[in-house]
Motif scaffolding. Structure first.
Motif, short mmCIF file in Angstrom:
data_model
loop_
_atom_site.label_atom_id
_atom_site.label_comp_id
_atom_site.label_asym_id
_atom_site.label_seq_id
_atom_site.Cartn_x
_atom_site.Cartn_y
_atom_site.Cartn_z
N ILE A 187 34.84 38.55 37.49
CA ILE A 187 34.79 38.44 38.86
C ILE A 187 36.04 38.79 39.64
O ILE A 187 37.06 38.30 39.40
CB ILE A 187 34.41 36.95 39.14
CG1 ILE A 187 32.90 36.73 38.72
CG2 ILE A 187 34.33 36.61 40.59
CD1 ILE A 187 32.37 35.21 38.61
N THR A 188 35.98 39.77 40.35
CA THR A 188 37.18 40.49 40.90
C THR A 188 37.22 40.11 42.26
O THR A 188 38.49 40.21 43.07
CB THR A 188 36.99 41.67 40.79
OG1 THR A 188 35.93 42.50 41.47
CG2 THR A 188 37.07 42.50 39.52
N LYS A 189 36.33 39.44 42.72
CA LYS A 189 36.65 39.11 44.22
C LYS A 189 35.30 38.27 44.87
O LYS A 189 34.29 38.39 44.39
CB LYS A 189 36.74 40.46 45.11
CG LYS A 189 36.56 40.36 46.94
CD LYS A 189 36.61 41.58 47.41
CE LYS A 189 37.00 41.26 48.94
NZ LYS A 189 36.93 42.77 49.84
N VAL A 190 35.82 37.43 45.79
CA VAL A 190 34.55 36.76 46.54
C VAL A 190 34.91 36.97 48.05
O VAL A 190 35.97 36.56 48.63
CB VAL A 190 34.66 35.08 45.89
CG1 VAL A 190 33.63 34.34 46.91
CG2 VAL A 190 34.28 34.88 44.73
N ALA A 191 33.75 37.47 48.50
CA ALA A 191 33.83 37.63 50.12
C ALA A 191 33.18 36.64 50.80
O ALA A 191 31.81 36.70 50.74
CB ALA A 191 33.27 39.12 50.45
N LEU A 192 33.94 35.82 51.47
CA LEU A 192 33.23 34.70 52.51
C LEU A 192 32.71 35.25 53.85
O LEU A 192 33.94 36.03 54.25
CB LEU A 192 33.88 33.54 52.62
CG LEU A 192 34.25 32.57 51.26
CD1 LEU A 192 35.25 31.66 51.65
CD2 LEU A 192 32.90 32.06 50.71
#
Length: 143
Positions: A95-100
Motif C-alpha cells: 500500500i503506497t498511498k491513501v488519498a482522503l
C-alpha cells in the motif's frame, strides 16, 4: 481503556483460484466473498484495500467531527472517501498511498481554523496512524 473489535477471514485454495470470506464481529459483514478476482480483476465481492479505505474514511470523519466539536463547531455533514493505492513493489505488493477526499458542510467557520482542524484530524485519526505510507488530503468546505 482498551476497546476490542474483531474481523475474521476464511480462505480455501491457491491464490488465483482460491476464494475466501470476510466477516465482522458486529455482523455488518457476514461471509462477504473476496479473492484474487475481487482484488485484482474487479469482480463482485470485497478486498482488503476497499475495507481499509472504508475504515479510514469512517475513522477520519469521526475524528474530524470530534475535533470540530471540541472547537465549538457542529458540522451539518462530512462525506469522506479514502482511496487506497496498492502497487507492485519488488517481488510483492505494498500500500503506497491513501488519498482522503472530504466534503464538509459547516457554515460559519473561519477557513484558516478549519484548515488547521482538518489537518489535525488527518494526522490524529487512529487509522491514519496505522498506515506507514503517504496520506494525502483534499477537501471542499461549504462554509
Amino acid at each position: 481503556m482498551t476497546i476490542l473489535k474483531s474481523g475474521s477471514a476464511h480462505w480455501e485454495g491457491p491464490i488465483k483460484e482460491g476464494k475466501g470470506t470476510v466477516s465482522t464481529e458486529s455482523g455488518a459483514l457476514t461471509s462477504q466473498p473476496y479473492g484474487f478476482n475481487t482484488r485484482f480483476e474487479g469482480k463482485t465481492g470485497t478486498n482488503p484495500e476497499e475495507l481499509l479505505g472504508g475504515a479510514h474514511a469512517a475513522c477520519f470523519s469521526m475524528a474530524l467531527s470530534l475535533m470540530l466539536g471540541n472547537a465549538g463547531h457542529t458540522p451539518k455533514s462530512i462525506d469522506t472517501t479514502a482511496t487506497v493505492s496498492l502497487d507492485k513493489v519488488g517481488e510483492g505488493f505494498k500500500i503506497t498511498k491513501v488519498a482522503l477526499k472530504s466534503k464538509v458542510d459547516l457554515p460559519g467557520i473561519d477557513e484558516q481554523e478549519f484548515d488547521k482542524i482538518i489537518n489535525q484530524a488527518k494526522e490524529g485519526c487512529p487509522v491514519s496512524q496505522l498506515f506507514d505510507t503517504e496520506i494525502t488530503l483534499d477537501y471542499t468546505l461549504n462554509a
